[in-house]
Design a protein around this motif. Structure first.
Motif, PDB file in Angstrom:
ATOM      1  N   GLU A   1      -1.074  19.001 -38.803  1.00 44.12           N
ATOM      2  CA  GLU A   1      -0.115  18.252 -39.040  1.00 44.12           C
ATOM      3  C   GLU A   1       0.945  18.515 -40.286  1.00 44.12           C
ATOM      4  O   GLU A   1       2.122  18.579 -40.034  1.00 44.12           O
ATOM      5  N   ARG A   2       0.172  18.865 -41.285  1.00 43.74           N
ATOM      6  CA  ARG A   2       0.753  19.184 -42.620  1.00 43.74           C
ATOM      7  C   ARG A   2       1.802  20.454 -42.310  1.00 43.74           C
ATOM      8  O   ARG A   2       2.557  20.630 -42.821  1.00 43.74           O
ATOM      9  N   LEU A   3       1.007  21.335 -41.934  1.00 45.82           N
ATOM     10  CA  LEU A   3       1.496  22.852 -41.552  1.00 45.82           C
ATOM     11  C   LEU A   3       2.790  22.487 -40.894  1.00 45.82           C
ATOM     12  O   LEU A   3       3.968  23.187 -41.138  1.00 45.82           O
ATOM     13  N   TRP A   4       2.738  22.039 -39.727  1.00 42.97           N
ATOM     14  CA  TRP A   4       4.003  21.840 -38.908  1.00 42.97           C
ATOM     15  C   TRP A   4       5.013  21.130 -39.735  1.00 42.97           C
ATOM     16  O   TRP A   4       6.297  21.455 -39.409  1.00 42.97           O
ATOM     17  N   GLY A   5       4.719  20.172 -40.557  1.00 42.85           N
ATOM     18  CA  GLY A   5       5.609  19.228 -41.246  1.00 42.85           C
ATOM     19  C   GLY A   5       6.400  20.170 -42.375  1.00 42.85           C
ATOM     20  O   GLY A   5       7.725  20.037 -42.302  1.00 42.85           O
ATOM     21  N   LYS A   6       5.586  20.613 -43.050  1.00 48.32           N
ATOM     22  CA  LYS A   6       6.066  21.566 -44.238  1.00 48.32           C
ATOM     23  C   LYS A   6       6.904  22.821 -43.701  1.00 48.32           C
ATOM     24  O   LYS A   6       7.865  23.205 -44.317  1.00 48.32           O
ATOM     25  N   SER A   7       6.579  23.196 -42.520  1.00 47.67           N
ATOM     26  CA  SER A   7       7.381  24.318 -41.776  1.00 47.67           C
ATOM     27  C   SER A   7       8.453  23.823 -41.060  1.00 47.67           C
ATOM     28  O   SER A   7       9.227  24.641 -40.489  1.00 47.67           O
ATOM     29  N   ALA A   8       8.852  22.557 -41.100  1.00 47.29           N
ATOM     30  CA  ALA A   8       9.903  21.900 -40.005  1.00 47.29           C
ATOM     31  C   ALA A   8       9.717  22.616 -38.581  1.00 47.29           C
ATOM     32  O   ALA A   8      11.071  22.580 -38.054  1.00 47.29           O
ATOM     33  N   GLY A   9       8.513  22.891 -37.925  1.00 47.25           N
ATOM     34  CA  GLY A   9       8.486  23.210 -36.843  1.00 47.25           C
ATOM     35  C   GLY A   9       9.045  24.721 -36.372  1.00 47.25           C
ATOM     36  O   GLY A   9       9.497  24.855 -35.438  1.00 47.25           O
ATOM     37  N   ARG A  10       9.148  25.422 -37.538  1.00 47.50           N
ATOM     38  CA  ARG A  10       9.739  26.862 -37.516  1.00 47.50           C
ATOM     39  C   ARG A  10       8.675  27.671 -37.777  1.00 47.50           C
ATOM     40  O   ARG A  10       8.018  27.561 -38.878  1.00 47.50           O
ATOM     41  N   CYS A  11       8.850  28.947 -37.434  1.00 52.90           N
ATOM     42  CA  CYS A  11       7.680  30.250 -37.772  1.00 52.90           C
ATOM     43  C   CYS A  11       8.209  30.595 -39.227  1.00 52.90           C
ATOM     44  O   CYS A  11       9.539  30.679 -39.729  1.00 52.90           O
ATOM     45  N   VAL A  12       7.179  30.709 -39.917  1.00 54.04           N
ATOM     46  CA  VAL A  12       7.255  30.916 -41.553  1.00 54.04           C
ATOM     47  C   VAL A  12       8.072  32.381 -41.682  1.00 54.04           C
ATOM     48  O   VAL A  12       8.717  32.482 -42.713  1.00 54.04           O
ATOM     49  N   LEU A  13       7.747  33.165 -40.722  1.00 49.51           N
ATOM     50  CA  LEU A  13       8.285  34.502 -41.008  1.00 49.51           C
ATOM     51  C   LEU A  13       9.804  34.916 -40.466  1.00 49.51           C
ATOM     52  O   LEU A  13      10.652  35.404 -40.962  1.00 49.51           O
ATOM     53  N   CYS A  14      10.061  34.213 -39.308  1.00 49.26           N
ATOM     54  CA  CYS A  14      11.341  34.705 -38.427  1.00 49.26           C
ATOM     55  C   CYS A  14      12.168  33.211 -38.330  1.00 49.26           C
ATOM     56  O   CYS A  14      13.577  33.351 -37.815  1.00 49.26           O
ATOM     57  N   ALA A  15      11.633  32.217 -38.732  1.00 53.95           N
ATOM     58  CA  ALA A  15      12.248  31.107 -38.701  1.00 53.95           C
ATOM     59  C   ALA A  15      12.759  30.195 -37.131  1.00 53.95           C
ATOM     60  O   ALA A  15      13.415  29.498 -37.089  1.00 53.95           O
ATOM     61  N   ARG A  16      12.031  30.872 -36.177  1.00 49.35           N
ATOM     62  CA  ARG A  16      12.437  30.602 -34.838  1.00 49.35           C
ATOM     63  C   ARG A  16      11.592  29.145 -34.751  1.00 49.35           C
ATOM     64  O   ARG A  16      10.626  28.836 -35.243  1.00 49.35           O
ATOM     65  N   SER A  17      12.241  28.433 -33.888  1.00 50.81           N
ATOM     66  CA  SER A  17      11.706  27.053 -33.631  1.00 50.81           C
ATOM     67  C   SER A  17      10.588  27.137 -32.523  1.00 50.81           C
ATOM     68  O   SER A  17      10.801  27.850 -31.597  1.00 50.81           O
ATOM     69  N   VAL A  18       9.453  26.546 -33.186  1.00 47.43           N
ATOM     70  CA  VAL A  18       8.389  26.601 -32.252  1.00 47.43           C
ATOM     71  C   VAL A  18       8.086  25.226 -31.532  1.00 47.43           C
ATOM     72  O   VAL A  18       6.926  25.043 -31.141  1.00 47.43           O
ATOM     73  N   ILE A  19       8.979  24.598 -31.344  1.00 51.41           N
ATOM     74  CA  ILE A  19       9.042  23.018 -30.686  1.00 51.41           C
ATOM     75  C   ILE A  19       9.729  23.000 -29.471  1.00 51.41           C
ATOM     76  O   ILE A  19      10.680  23.699 -29.428  1.00 51.41           O
ATOM     77  N   ASP A  20       9.189  22.446 -28.342  1.00 51.20           N
ATOM     78  CA  ASP A  20       9.776  22.256 -27.167  1.00 51.20           C
ATOM     79  C   ASP A  20      10.446  23.529 -26.408  1.00 51.20           C
ATOM     80  O   ASP A  20      11.538  23.635 -26.001  1.00 51.20           O
ATOM     81  N   ASP A  21       9.447  24.520 -26.499  1.00 50.21           N
ATOM     82  CA  ASP A  21       9.905  25.834 -25.729  1.00 50.21           C
ATOM     83  C   ASP A  21       9.812  25.465 -24.189  1.00 50.21           C
ATOM     84  O   ASP A  21       8.967  24.982 -23.687  1.00 50.21           O
ATOM     85  N   THR A  22      10.903  25.769 -23.410  1.00 54.43           N
ATOM     86  CA  THR A  22      11.150  25.663 -21.931  1.00 54.43           C
ATOM     87  C   THR A  22      10.760  26.772 -21.227  1.00 54.43           C
ATOM     88  O   THR A  22      11.041  26.547 -19.837  1.00 54.43           O
ATOM     89  N   THR A  23      10.174  27.638 -21.610  1.00 51.07           N
ATOM     90  CA  THR A  23       9.547  29.055 -20.906  1.00 51.07           C
ATOM     91  C   THR A  23       8.880  28.477 -19.657  1.00 51.07           C
ATOM     92  O   THR A  23       8.647  29.418 -18.771  1.00 51.07           O
ATOM     93  N   PHE A  24       7.979  27.352 -20.064  1.00 48.60           N
ATOM     94  CA  PHE A  24       6.951  27.205 -19.136  1.00 48.60           C
ATOM     95  C   PHE A  24       7.211  26.168 -18.163  1.00 48.60           C
ATOM     96  O   PHE A  24       6.478  25.113 -17.753  1.00 48.60           O
ATOM     97  N   TRP A  25       8.508  25.901 -17.619  1.00 47.40           N
ATOM     98  CA  TRP A  25       8.814  24.815 -16.690  1.00 47.40           C
ATOM     99  C   TRP A  25       8.673  23.298 -17.484  1.00 47.40           C
ATOM    100  O   TRP A  25       9.135  22.451 -16.730  1.00 47.40           O
ATOM    101  N   HIS A  26       8.150  23.282 -18.460  1.00 47.20           N
ATOM    102  CA  HIS A  26       8.174  21.935 -19.258  1.00 47.20           C
ATOM    103  C   HIS A  26       8.278  22.135 -20.522  1.00 47.20           C
ATOM    104  O   HIS A  26       7.828  23.330 -20.958  1.00 47.20           O
ATOM    105  N   ASP A  27       8.536  21.212 -21.472  1.00 45.67           N
ATOM    106  CA  ASP A  27       8.530  21.596 -22.930  1.00 45.67           C
ATOM    107  C   ASP A  27       7.201  21.367 -23.428  1.00 45.67           C
ATOM    108  O   ASP A  27       6.437  20.661 -23.071  1.00 45.67           O
ATOM    109  N   ILE A  28       6.812  22.600 -24.310  1.00 47.90           N
ATOM    110  CA  ILE A  28       5.596  22.462 -24.987  1.00 47.90           C
ATOM    111  C   ILE A  28       5.832  23.046 -26.145  1.00 47.90           C
ATOM    112  O   ILE A  28       6.718  23.864 -26.538  1.00 47.90           O
TER     113      ILE A  28
END
Length: 159
Positions: free
Chosen positions: A19-46
């Motif tokens: 949880e702390r990692l997710w929070g401190k990273s603001a839900g973004r990849c540390v290297l490319c800053a892509r959002s890693v929250i709510d990806d809809t590639t899989f028919w539903h948000d994950i």
């Protein structure tokens, strides 16, 4: 694509650390800053973020950046972990790219990303009176002052 042996013994990462990692990273990849929250590639948000080890999860030549004196417990501590998207996680652990992603490089990238997140969120708090805002994110005193100024400008231009 290279397939890693994921049967290595690992120490579990505590939910509070995740949880702390997710929070401190603001839900973004540390290297490319892509959002890693709510990806809809899989028919539903994950959430598609992956917690990656800086120093490998285990020791040995087959573990990316695994040559370290850290104990198994220390390898699962927050200081040794970072949030990545799937693509970046695969790249840093690939035997073809390991030399490009040293422990020091990843540690620096994590620190820079977390600092950037802190600066952006703290700057927003400083702009709010006393660090608090009403629902909707507006400071009513500031809006009132702005509205009065606009009224005065409008009245001056009419006259």
């Amino acid at each position: 694509m290279e397939v890693r042996d994921s049967t290595v013994a690992r120490t579990a990462i505590a939910p509070s650390v995740r949880e702390r990692l997710w929070g401190k990273s603001a839900g973004r990849c540390v290297l490319c800053a892509r959002s890693v929250i709510d990806d809809t590639t899989f028919w539903h948000d994950i959430n598609v973020g992956e917690v990656a080890h800086n120093v490998g999860a285990s020791e040995g030549a087959n573990s990316p950046r695994g040559d370290s004196e850290l104990t198994a417990k220390e390898r699962s501590d927050e200081e040794n972990l970072l949030l990545l998207c799937h693509d970046c996680h695969q790249r840093i652990d690939s035997r073809f790219h390991r030399a490009d992603y040293s422990v020091d490089f990843l540690r620096t990238k994590k620190a820079e990303h977390e600092l950037r997140v802190r600066e952006v969120t703290e700057d927003r708090r400083r702009r709010c009176r006393g660090g608090h805002q009403r629902a909707g994110g507006h400071d009513p005193a500031r809006l009132t002052a702005r509205g009065e100024a606009h009224s005065q400008i409008g009245a001056a231009s009419e006259g």
